[in-house]
Structure formats: C-alpha cells, structure tokens
Design an enzyme around this catalytic site. Structure first.
Site, short mmCIF file in Angstrom:
data_model
loop_
_atom_site.label_atom_id
_atom_site.label_comp_id
_atom_site.label_asym_id
_atom_site.label_seq_id
_atom_site.Cartn_x
_atom_site.Cartn_y
_atom_site.Cartn_z
N ASP A 21 0.30 -6.26 8.34
CA ASP A 21 -0.93 -5.90 7.32
C ASP A 21 -2.11 -6.37 7.94
OD1 ASP A 21 -2.78 -6.24 5.21
OD2 ASP A 21 -1.34 -6.82 3.66
N ARG A 79 1.41 15.92 -3.95
CA ARG A 79 2.14 14.75 -4.05
C ARG A 79 2.57 14.50 -2.44
NH1 ARG A 79 7.49 14.99 -5.14
NH2 ARG A 79 7.27 16.11 -7.01
N TYR A 106 -0.06 -11.82 1.37
CA TYR A 106 -0.84 -11.34 0.04
C TYR A 106 0.27 -11.56 -1.20
CZ TYR A 106 -3.15 -8.43 -3.02
OH TYR A 106 -3.91 -7.86 -4.27
N LYS A 146 -10.04 -2.29 0.25
CA LYS A 146 -11.05 -3.32 0.82
C LYS A 146 -11.85 -2.66 1.79
CE LYS A 146 -8.32 -5.85 -1.70
NZ LYS A 146 -7.08 -6.46 -1.25
C1 LIG Z 1 -5.47 -6.45 -1.54
C2 LIG Z 1 -4.77 -6.53 -0.51
C3 LIG Z 1 -3.32 -6.04 -0.53
C4 LIG Z 1 -2.72 -4.93 -1.61
O1 LIG Z 1 -3.87 -3.82 -1.87
P1 LIG Z 1 -4.11 -3.02 -3.16
O2 LIG Z 1 -4.94 -1.98 -2.78
O3 LIG Z 1 -4.93 -4.13 -4.17
O4 LIG Z 1 -2.84 -2.50 -3.87
C5 LIG Z 1 -2.44 -5.98 0.42
N1 LIG Z 1 -2.69 -6.81 1.46
C6 LIG Z 1 -3.90 -7.50 1.40
C7 LIG Z 1 -4.09 -8.41 2.63
C8 LIG Z 1 -4.93 -7.55 0.51
O5 LIG Z 1 -6.08 -8.01 0.64
#
Ligand SMILES: *Cc1c(COP(=O)(O)O)cnc(C)c1O
Length: 397
Positions: free
Chosen positions: A184, A59, A112, A209
C-alpha cells in the site's frame, strides 16, 4: 499502451493523454457512456473477447478511467493497472482475488484500519490464515514468510506513527518462497516511493488521498505484474466495485499537479517536524525525515522524499489535544489526508477509533497523538497557526 520514458512531473501530465482526444480536446473528456457501440460485429466480438483494444461496458473499462490507470501505471513503473471505486475496493479486491481457503497471508499490525479489519474479520471467515507481525520487526516478518505464504502485504510509512519497513529486504524474502508482495503506497505516493522497483509485485493506492489531492473524489488503484492485475481485474469486473468516469476525471486532473504538491508537502512537513521537535509543549514527533526516527535510514534508502504526513504528541493528557486542535485555524479537523488543505485529527477519533485505549497503547499510539497532514499552504502560515494554538495549552492539562 505507450511508454513515455519521461520524468515523473511530465508523466503525471501526459500519461494516457498522448493520443489526440475527439474534437482535439486538450483535456480528458469525461465519457459518461455506460455502453460502447460497434457497427461491425466482428470488431465488437474481437473487443469483447479481449483480442482488440476498446471498450464494451463501463463496469469493465471506460476511456476516462483508462487515462487515470495509465497515469498510475507509468508513475509506478508497472506493466498493468486497474481501478476501483475506493482505496478499500482496491485492497479488498486484491486480497479476495488472490487468496482463498487454505491460503496464507503475512502482514503487519499497523495496516490501515479497514485493511486490518479484512485481516482480522473477513479473510479468516473464508479460511484464509492471517499472521500479523510487529510492524518494524523485520526478523519476525522474515521468519513468518519463510514458513511459507501466498501473499506478503506491506504498508510503509504507516498510519499514524509513520513506521518504516524495508520493502527491498522483505520482498526478497517473499520471493524466495514464491509469495506475491503487495504494498500500500498511499502514504509514500509514486513521487516519493516506487515499491515495484524495490521488488514488490503489486502496488495499491487509495487515490482518494494524495493522488486526487483535493478531497473531492474517491478511488482506488492497483498496478503491477500483468497476469496478477488481470486476475484482480477479472474479479472486480464481476463484483462491480468499478470507478466512475467523473471521479476518474477529478483524480487524473489532481494527478497533473502531483509532483508539485508532493515536493511542497515534503518540504513543509520537514520544516514543521523540526519546529515541533524544538517546542516545549510537544512530547514526541513522528516523521521519517527526522534523523532520530527509528526508520530514518531505511526511509532514506527507499524514498526520495519523506511525505506530507507527520504526527506528534503533546505533553500532558488528551485534554491538551482537546484544547489545541479546535484553536487551529488553517486546518480541517477531519479524517482524511493528502489534500491541498491541511487536515488534522487524533487517531482516537479517526483511524483507530474502534480500538480501546489499551490497544492503542500496545500499538505505540499515545492518547495525546495528533496526525497532521500538511497541505500546500505557505509553511510560515502553518507554523504561526500551530504556534498560536499551542499557546492555549497550559502545563498541567
Ligand atoms: C485511506 C486509506 C485507505 C482506504 O482508502 P479509501 O479510498 O478511503 O477506501 C487505504 N490505505 C491507506 C494507507 C489509507 O490512508
């Protein structure tokens, strides 16, 4: 922790893997063990209290997960990195660990969907003051930051209209009031954009992604200043949003081809954006690589490539989207992005499903908008596919 001092393609392959693995394995072993044993109690104590490097319990840390953390740390040029079960795990842990009652965060309207829910619902519940500015209004963001804040949270390029904001300019403003800058970088990817070099303290990623790149594992990453990462790690260690070794392996494996994929996706997205721009059935194209895109000049300054996601709207109503999308053959109509296969969908059924038509219009999202995340297929095939699908769209739809 070693520094590689290599270029990004090399770093993606070798970061976290320069030491010999057990039995001379030439790829990262998936260590599924939950706990790690020690014969020497003094050594166990030293690791458990953070005085020696090592693993105690998965963890907290795990050898496979550590390889992935090293990859993002070195690709982003960060002091430290940690990981989470999903991208939202990374974002929510970061905000909840660094904010608290009476603190203030300044951000933008176009974050997001999940992040925006944290800002609008969950953080205010804990008495955190949240101010969301017009996404590209740099003066407004600077003015709100100047009033004093604890975190400036940015995302660029944004989803789904690919707005671009100046990380360097806004980080400088935030640093003047002692605020922590979090970016982000999911859409940018560390290949195209390095927010820490532009003044950010912390970078978050949805590793689900582009980093993973194959739509087969979920994960989140955070990297940046050591003391800040440590604080967020300490919170994640207890709330338990930890990344599993299997997922870490898939993401680290995907990252070995990150530069190759992103170079291809950057180039294909640019070609497709230009193709769509010239098409009579297309209304507008949103891609920071296009000279007429309002954020193009900033993007050129802070990005080395414009990314693999673009969006475009069709002339006519939402009916033209309903005709066009199902006719595409080389695409998954699905919510995600950043995969080897092309993915597309309208924001009204994906990222912005919880908003009304009026709210989407306020954000500048046309009802007939399509987000198109370019895969690594040959671009000639993707264009031929778009061409045949557009031929089904009739003028008065
Ligand atoms: C998909 C996404 C997230 C969230 O990510 P998850 O892995 O689905 O929790 C956050 N920020 C952006 C820009 C995203 O495209």
């Amino acid at each position: 922790m070693s520094e590689l001092n290599a270029k990004k393609g090399t770093t993606s392959v070798w970061a976290g893997e320069t030491e010999r693995f057990a039995d001379g394995a030439t790829t990262t072993p998936i260590v599924k063990s939950v706990a790690f044993s020690y014969d020497d109690l003094d050594e166990w104590y030293a690791v458990a209290t953070g005085k020696s490097e090592g693993h105690i319990y998965s963890r907290n840390t795990n050898p496979t997960v550590h390889v992935l953390e090293e990859k993002i740390r070195l690709l982003e040029g960060a002091e430290a990195a940690t990981s989470f079960a999903t991208g939202m795990g990374a974002i929510s842990n970061t905000l909840f660990a660094l904010l608290g009652p009476g603190k203030r965060v300044v951000s933008i309207k176009d974050t997001y969907g999940g992040t925006s829910k944290l800002f609008l619902e969950f953080l205010p519940h804990y008495n955190v003051e949240v101010t969301l500015c017009e996404t590209t209004d740099h003066e407004q963001i600077e003015a709100e930051v100047a009033k004093g804040c604890d975190i400036l949270y940015l995302e660029t390029p944004t989803n789904p209209t690919l707005k671009v904001i100046d990380i360097k300019r806004l980080s400088a403003a935030a640093r003047q009031v002692g605020a922590i800058v979090v970016v982000d970088n999911t859409f940018g990817t560390p290949i195209n954009q390095n927010p820490i070099k532009l003044g950010a303290h912390l970078v978050v990623h949805s590793a689900t992604k582009f980093l993973c790149g194959h739509s087969d594992a979920m994960g989140g990453l955070l990297c940046g200043e050591k003391e800040l990462v440590k604080k967020v790690y300490a919170f994640r260690e207890i709330n338990g949003a930890s990344l599993q070794a299997d997922a870490a392996y898939l993401i680290a494996r995907g990252m070995k081809t990150l530069e190759l994929r992103i170079e291809r996706q950057n180039a294909s997205a640019m070609i497709i954006a230009n193709y769509l721009k010239a098409h009579e059935k297309v209304d507008s194209v949103f891609y920071p690589g296009l000279e007429e895109h309002p954020g193009h000049e900033i993007a050129k300054e802070q990005m080395s490539g414009f990314g693999g996601v673009l969006s475009f709207s069709l002339k006519g109503s939402y009916d033209s989207v309903k005709t066009f999308l199902p006719k595409l053959k080389l695409v998954h109509l699905a919510a995600s992005l950043g995969s080897v296969s092309t993915l597309a969908g309208p924001p009204r059924t994906t990222s912005h499903v919880e908003l009304s038509e009026e709210q989407r219009a306020l954000l500048g999202i046309p009802e007939s908008l399509i987000r198109y995340s370019v895969g690594i297929e040959n671009v000639e095939d993707l264009i031929a596919d778009i061409e045949q699908a557009l031929s089904f769209v009739v003028d008065n739809q």
